[in-house]
Write a protein that holds these residues in place. Structure first.
Motif, PDB file in Angstrom:
ATOM      1  N   LEU A   1      11.038   1.503   7.387  1.00  0.00           N
ATOM      2  CA  LEU A   1       9.898   0.921   8.099  1.00  0.00           C
ATOM      3  C   LEU A   1       8.638   0.921   7.237  1.00  0.00           C
ATOM      4  O   LEU A   1       7.888  -0.060   7.211  1.00  0.00           O
ATOM      5  N   LEU A   2       8.395   2.020   6.516  1.00  0.00           N
ATOM      6  CA  LEU A   2       7.234   2.115   5.639  1.00  0.00           C
ATOM      7  C   LEU A   2       7.254   1.019   4.578  1.00  0.00           C
ATOM      8  O   LEU A   2       6.230   0.373   4.317  1.00  0.00           O
ATOM      9  N   LEU A   3       8.408   0.792   3.972  1.00  0.00           N
ATOM     10  CA  LEU A   3       8.507  -0.237   2.936  1.00  0.00           C
ATOM     11  C   LEU A   3       8.241  -1.632   3.501  1.00  0.00           C
ATOM     12  O   LEU A   3       7.665  -2.481   2.816  1.00  0.00           O
ATOM     13  N   ILE A   4       8.643  -1.872   4.726  1.00  0.00           N
ATOM     14  CA  ILE A   4       8.429  -3.192   5.339  1.00  0.00           C
ATOM     15  C   ILE A   4       6.956  -3.424   5.654  1.00  0.00           C
ATOM     16  O   ILE A   4       6.436  -4.520   5.446  1.00  0.00           O
ATOM     17  N   VAL A   5       6.251  -2.400   6.126  1.00  0.00           N
ATOM     18  CA  VAL A   5       4.841  -2.596   6.507  1.00  0.00           C
ATOM     19  C   VAL A   5       3.858  -2.335   5.372  1.00  0.00           C
ATOM     20  O   VAL A   5       2.712  -2.789   5.429  1.00  0.00           O
ATOM     21  N   ALA A   6       4.256  -1.618   4.325  1.00  0.00           N
ATOM     22  CA  ALA A   6       3.339  -1.232   3.250  1.00  0.00           C
ATOM     23  C   ALA A   6       2.579  -2.410   2.630  1.00  0.00           C
ATOM     24  O   ALA A   6       1.364  -2.308   2.417  1.00  0.00           O
TER      25      ALA A   6
ATOM     26  N   PHE B   1       1.524  -5.081   3.888  1.00  0.00           N
ATOM     27  CA  PHE B   1       0.499  -5.568   4.807  1.00  0.00           C
ATOM     28  C   PHE B   1      -0.604  -4.527   5.003  1.00  0.00           C
ATOM     29  O   PHE B   1      -1.790  -4.850   5.006  1.00  0.00           O
ATOM     30  N   VAL B   2      -0.209  -3.278   5.134  1.00  0.00           N
ATOM     31  CA  VAL B   2      -1.166  -2.195   5.345  1.00  0.00           C
ATOM     32  C   VAL B   2      -1.988  -1.915   4.080  1.00  0.00           C
ATOM     33  O   VAL B   2      -3.190  -1.657   4.157  1.00  0.00           O
ATOM     34  N   LEU B   3      -1.325  -1.988   2.923  1.00  0.00           N
ATOM     35  CA  LEU B   3      -1.996  -1.651   1.667  1.00  0.00           C
ATOM     36  C   LEU B   3      -2.591  -2.861   0.943  1.00  0.00           C
ATOM     37  O   LEU B   3      -3.139  -2.724  -0.146  1.00  0.00           O
ATOM     38  N   GLY B   4      -2.444  -4.045   1.520  1.00  0.00           N
ATOM     39  CA  GLY B   4      -3.130  -5.217   1.009  1.00  0.00           C
ATOM     40  C   GLY B   4      -2.515  -5.928  -0.176  1.00  0.00           C
ATOM     41  O   GLY B   4      -3.229  -6.580  -0.941  1.00  0.00           O
ATOM     42  N   PHE B   5      -1.199  -5.845  -0.340  1.00  0.00           N
ATOM     43  CA  PHE B   5      -0.585  -6.618  -1.423  1.00  0.00           C
ATOM     44  C   PHE B   5       0.473  -7.588  -0.893  1.00  0.00           C
ATOM     45  O   PHE B   5       1.417  -7.952  -1.576  1.00  0.00           O
ATOM     46  N   ALA B   6       0.258  -8.074   0.332  1.00  0.00           N
ATOM     47  CA  ALA B   6       1.143  -9.077   0.936  1.00  0.00           C
ATOM     48  C   ALA B   6       0.655 -10.467   0.542  1.00  0.00           C
ATOM     49  O   ALA B   6      -0.016 -11.148   1.299  1.00  0.00           O
ATOM     50  N   ASP B   7       1.003 -10.859  -0.679  1.00  0.00           N
ATOM     51  CA  ASP B   7       0.550 -12.146  -1.202  1.00  0.00           C
ATOM     52  C   ASP B   7       1.690 -13.147  -1.373  1.00  0.00           C
ATOM     53  O   ASP B   7       1.518 -14.202  -1.959  1.00  0.00           O
ATOM     54  N   GLY B   8       2.866 -12.797  -0.878  1.00  0.00           N
ATOM     55  CA  GLY B   8       4.014 -13.691  -0.985  1.00  0.00           C
ATOM     56  C   GLY B   8       4.795 -13.562  -2.273  1.00  0.00           C
ATOM     57  O   GLY B   8       5.798 -14.239  -2.455  1.00  0.00           O
ATOM     58  N   GLY B   9       4.370 -12.682  -3.161  1.00  0.00           N
ATOM     59  CA  GLY B   9       5.044 -12.504  -4.443  1.00  0.00           C
ATOM     60  C   GLY B   9       6.027 -11.346  -4.427  1.00  0.00           C
ATOM     61  O   GLY B   9       6.331 -10.755  -3.385  1.00  0.00           O
ATOM     62  N   ALA B  10       6.494 -11.003  -5.607  1.00  0.00           N
ATOM     63  CA  ALA B  10       7.486  -9.929  -5.748  1.00  0.00           C
ATOM     64  C   ALA B  10       6.951  -8.585  -5.284  1.00  0.00           C
ATOM     65  O   ALA B  10       7.698  -7.777  -4.730  1.00  0.00           O
ATOM     66  N   ALA B  11       5.656  -8.331  -5.480  1.00  0.00           N
ATOM     67  CA  ALA B  11       5.071  -7.058  -5.046  1.00  0.00           C
ATOM     68  C   ALA B  11       5.265  -6.852  -3.550  1.00  0.00           C
ATOM     69  O   ALA B  11       5.433  -5.724  -3.090  1.00  0.00           O
ATOM     70  N   GLN B  12       5.247  -7.931  -2.804  1.00  0.00           N
ATOM     71  CA  GLN B  12       5.461  -7.875  -1.357  1.00  0.00           C
ATOM     72  C   GLN B  12       6.943  -7.841  -1.010  1.00  0.00           C
ATOM     73  O   GLN B  12       7.375  -7.011  -0.218  1.00  0.00           O
ATOM     74  N   TRP B  13       7.722  -8.727  -1.617  1.00  0.00           N
ATOM     75  CA  TRP B  13       9.097  -8.916  -1.170  1.00  0.00           C
ATOM     76  C   TRP B  13      10.070  -7.840  -1.638  1.00  0.00           C
ATOM     77  O   TRP B  13      11.040  -7.547  -0.942  1.00  0.00           O
ATOM     78  N   VAL B  14       9.833  -7.220  -2.770  1.00  0.00           N
ATOM     79  CA  VAL B  14      10.732  -6.150  -3.224  1.00  0.00           C
ATOM     80  C   VAL B  14      10.771  -5.018  -2.196  1.00  0.00           C
ATOM     81  O   VAL B  14      11.848  -4.623  -1.739  1.00  0.00           O
TER      82      VAL B  14
ATOM     83  N   VAL C   1      -0.354  -4.022  -8.515  1.00  0.00           N
ATOM     84  CA  VAL C   1      -0.062  -2.828  -7.719  1.00  0.00           C
ATOM     85  C   VAL C   1       1.191  -2.172  -8.280  1.00  0.00           C
ATOM     86  O   VAL C   1       2.130  -2.856  -8.680  1.00  0.00           O
ATOM     87  N   PHE C   2       1.193  -0.853  -8.367  1.00  0.00           N
ATOM     88  CA  PHE C   2       2.416  -0.173  -8.781  1.00  0.00           C
ATOM     89  C   PHE C   2       2.595   1.187  -8.118  1.00  0.00           C
ATOM     90  O   PHE C   2       3.714   1.656  -7.985  1.00  0.00           O
ATOM     91  N   TRP C   3       1.514   1.841  -7.700  1.00  0.00           N
ATOM     92  CA  TRP C   3       1.647   3.195  -7.153  1.00  0.00           C
ATOM     93  C   TRP C   3       2.570   3.295  -5.937  1.00  0.00           C
ATOM     94  O   TRP C   3       3.427   4.189  -5.899  1.00  0.00           O
TER      95      TRP C   3
END
Length: 126
Positions: free
Chosen positions: A18-23, A25-38, A92-94
């Motif tokens: 669940l954390l991985l799915i919402v992270a 959006f919550v942490l602000g890197f939901a831009d449609g790229g790999a950072a979001q989808w991985v 983003v990487f942390w």
């Protein structure tokens, strides 16, 4: 040294999925790229695998616990390395690195069998 019970691992699995799915959006890197989808894809995979693993908190006891732990470790490695593999480390990487390393650690510290020694699909756990 394996000291995490499989029941506790199950709780960690569901929370991590669940954390991985919402992270993103919550942490602000939901831009449609790999950072979001991985993390979203790995989070969904963790949830599906958890539902199918042979441990206390699953619905269909199909996947043996040692296989589950191996997949967890591989997924953790992929998640931890994903910012550099997919080229978004400058964005983003942390979150990816921390949760990925946590997944690897938990997989190495979890018991490979549920607490009871009962075997079979219809077993009940204490």
């Amino acid at each position: 040294m394996r000291f995490i019970p499989t029941r506790t691992h199950g709780v960690i699995d569901y929370l991590t999925g669940l954390l991985l799915i919402v992270a993103p959006f919550v942490l602000g890197f939901a831009d449609g790229g790999a950072a979001q989808w991985v993390p979203i894809i790995l989070g969904a995979a963790i949830l599906v695998m958890s539902i199918m693993t042979d441990y206390e908190l699953s619905l269909a006891k199909v996947i043996p616990m040692p296989l589950h732990l191996g997949v967890d470790a591989a997924g953790g490695l992929l998640l931890a390395a994903s910012p550099w593999l997919f080229g978004f480390a400058d964005q983003v990487f942390w979150p990816h690195l921390i949760i990925g390393l946590m997944e690897i650690g938990v997989s190495l510290m979890t018991h490979t069998t549920p607490h009871t020694s009962d075997v079979g699909v219809g077993r009940t756990y204490s």
